[in-house]
Write an enzyme that holds these catalytic residues in place. Structure first.
Site, PDB file in Angstrom:
ATOM      1  N   ASP A 154      -7.655   2.952 -11.482  1.00 50.56           N
ATOM      2  CA  ASP A 154      -7.683   2.067 -10.307  1.00 50.56           C
ATOM      3  C   ASP A 154      -8.731   2.561  -9.319  1.00 50.56           C
ATOM      4  OD1 ASP A 154      -7.018   0.266  -8.321  1.00 50.56           O
ATOM      5  OD2 ASP A 154      -5.064   1.159  -7.870  1.00 50.56           O
ATOM      6  N   MET A 212      -6.158   7.503  -9.971  1.00 55.09           N
ATOM      7  CA  MET A 212      -6.995   6.871  -8.945  1.00 55.09           C
ATOM      8  C   MET A 212      -8.441   7.340  -9.141  1.00 55.09           C
ATOM      9  SD  MET A 212      -5.068   4.928  -7.066  1.00 55.09           S
ATOM     10  CE  MET A 212      -6.410   4.424  -6.000  1.00 55.09           C
ATOM     11  N   HIS A 253       1.926  -1.125  -6.601  1.00 55.31           N
ATOM     12  CA  HIS A 253       1.388   0.209  -6.298  1.00 55.31           C
ATOM     13  C   HIS A 253       1.743   0.546  -4.858  1.00 55.31           C
ATOM     14  CE1 HIS A 253      -2.618   2.698  -5.882  1.00 55.31           C
ATOM     15  NE2 HIS A 253      -1.542   3.425  -5.662  1.00 55.31           N
ATOM     16  N   MET A 263       1.659   2.668  -1.754  1.00 55.81           N
ATOM     17  CA  MET A 263       0.946   3.723  -1.028  1.00 55.81           C
ATOM     18  C   MET A 263       1.659   3.897   0.301  1.00 55.81           C
ATOM     19  SD  MET A 263      -2.866   2.516  -2.118  1.00 55.81           S
ATOM     20  CE  MET A 263      -2.275   0.930  -2.692  1.00 55.81           C
ATOM     21  N   HIS A 277      -1.785  -6.778 -10.033  1.00 52.11           N
ATOM     22  CA  HIS A 277      -1.648  -5.511  -9.307  1.00 52.11           C
ATOM     23  C   HIS A 277      -1.531  -5.793  -7.810  1.00 52.11           C
ATOM     24  CE1 HIS A 277      -2.218  -1.134  -8.919  1.00 52.11           C
ATOM     25  NE2 HIS A 277      -2.995  -1.386  -7.878  1.00 52.11           N
ATOM     26  N   SER A 291      -6.411  -6.789  -8.909  1.00 50.55           N
ATOM     27  CA  SER A 291      -5.772  -6.371  -7.656  1.00 50.55           C
ATOM     28  C   SER A 291      -6.014  -7.457  -6.611  1.00 50.55           C
ATOM     29  CB  SER A 291      -6.374  -5.055  -7.171  1.00 50.55           C
ATOM     30  OG  SER A 291      -6.025  -4.874  -5.808  1.00 50.55           O
ATOM     31  N   MET A 350       0.270  -0.919   1.334  1.00 48.31           N
ATOM     32  CA  MET A 350      -0.257   0.164   2.182  1.00 48.31           C
ATOM     33  C   MET A 350       0.450   0.153   3.531  1.00 48.31           C
ATOM     34  SD  MET A 350      -4.257  -0.493   1.423  1.00 48.31           S
ATOM     35  CE  MET A 350      -4.933  -0.364  -0.228  1.00 48.31           C
ATOM     36  N   ASP A 352      -1.176  -4.015  -4.101  1.00 47.16           N
ATOM     37  CA  ASP A 352      -1.365  -2.762  -3.369  1.00 47.16           C
ATOM     38  C   ASP A 352      -0.614  -2.804  -2.045  1.00 47.16           C
ATOM     39  OD1 ASP A 352      -3.245  -1.189  -4.996  1.00 47.16           O
ATOM     40  OD2 ASP A 352      -4.576  -2.903  -4.691  1.00 47.16           O
TER      41      ASP A 352
HETATM   42  C1  DX5 Z   1      -7.116   1.146  -3.565  1.00 45.08           C
HETATM   43  C2  DX5 Z   1      -6.269   0.232  -4.420  1.00 45.08           C
HETATM   44  C3  DX5 Z   1      -6.983  -0.498  -5.491  1.00 45.08           C
HETATM   45  C4  DX5 Z   1      -8.057  -1.450  -5.009  1.00 45.08           C
HETATM   46  C5  DX5 Z   1      -9.110  -1.528  -6.069  1.00 45.08           C
HETATM   47  O1  DX5 Z   1      -6.282   1.922  -2.760  1.00 45.08           O
HETATM   48  O2  DX5 Z   1      -5.233   0.991  -5.060  1.00 45.08           O
HETATM   49  O3  DX5 Z   1      -6.056  -1.195  -6.333  1.00 45.08           O
HETATM   50  O4  DX5 Z   1      -7.574  -2.723  -4.738  1.00 45.08           O
HETATM   51  O5  DX5 Z   1     -10.178  -2.238  -5.567  1.00 45.08           O
HETATM   52  P1  DX5 Z   1     -11.612  -2.197  -6.239  1.00 45.08           P
HETATM   53  O6  DX5 Z   1     -11.452  -2.632  -7.680  1.00 45.08           O
HETATM   54  O7  DX5 Z   1     -12.409  -3.153  -5.427  1.00 45.08           O
HETATM   55  O8  DX5 Z   1     -12.092  -0.774  -6.169  1.00 45.08           O
HETATM   56 ZN    ZN Z   2      -3.915  -0.045  -6.527  1.00 47.71          ZN
END
Ligand code: DX5
Ligand code: ZN
Length: 224
Positions: free
Chosen positions: A182, A144, A73, A75, A40, A15, A44, A42
């Protein structure tokens, strides 16, 4: 769930949320050279989750840096207006949360109509039953193992039973779906997730927080 039914070689998806944002292109190239399987990303929105990351233009810029699949991903809520822009930016998989719109069935059909893989994401409080009616529309289910929004959080062991039950659901349905996890995945928690039935490990801090990315990726793949 026996370990025998888990794949021998889980896929590793770094990620980039945990990467050095001042040199993201190089960071994507580095994990590509180091044996990553997917990248990956993310996304947000500061509304569905209490953090803001980046949008389609950054995904598009990074697309030139690797041929690995982009596992995007989302969010964000509402998610529907952003499916096409992320597909056009180069997403190979788009994953959406059960709670990210009123008509998730339609959203998943939309993602597939864009010619890419569709994924559904379950937050720690979301029951597995939420996906029983849409299982035929997904290529990836992501459990998650932290509450979404931030990297570097602690793995929620309570989710291991959900992973096992999901693996059982896939076996019963005779479906070959990716089962991704994740959040808080590291050398200690990765083997537990794999034993429970996960075959894709998403990890931010446990890869980008280390000096040697290749070594970190290999360590996550090791199940014993
Ligand atoms: C959290 C993300 C994850 C995050 C994981 O909302 O979806 O993908 O980047 O990070 P680590 O591996 O540091 O928990
Ligand atoms: Zn993620």
């Amino acid at each position: 769930m026996s370990i025998a039914s888990s794949p021998l070689r889980p896929l590793i998806a770094p990620s980039i949320l945990a990467a050095d944002f001042t040199k993201l292109g190089e960071e994507v190239e580095a994990v590509t050279r180091s044996g990553a399987d997917w990248i990956h990303l993310d996304i947000m929105d500061g509304h569905f989750v209490p953090n803001i990351s980046f949008g389609p233009s950054l995904v598009q810029a990074l697309r030139t840096k690797t041929n690995l699949p982009f596992d995007v991903h989302l969010m964000i809520n509402p998610v529907d207006p952003y499916l096409k822009p992320f597909a056009q930016a180069g997403a190979n998989h788009i994953l959406i949360h059960v709670e990210a719109g009123y008509h998730i069935h339609r959203s998943l059909e939309h993602i597939r109509s864009l010619g890419i893989k569709a994924g559904i994401v379950l937050c720690p409080a979301t029951p597995l039953e939420a996906i029983t009616e849409i299982i035929d529309l997904v290529d990836i289910v992501l459990i998650m193992t932290v509450n979404p929004g931030f990297g570097g959080q602690k793995f929620l062991y309570s989710q291991l039973s959900k992973i096992s039950r999901l693996r059982h659901m896939f076996t019963q349905a005779n479906r070959n779906i990716y089962l991704a996890v994740d959040g808080g995945i590291d050398e200690t928690t990765a083997p537990l997730a794999i034993q429970a039935g996960a075959n894709v490990l998403i990890a931010g801090s446990a890869i980008y927080g280390k000096k040697d990315y290749a070594k970190a990726i290999t360590a996550l793949r090791t199940t014993t």
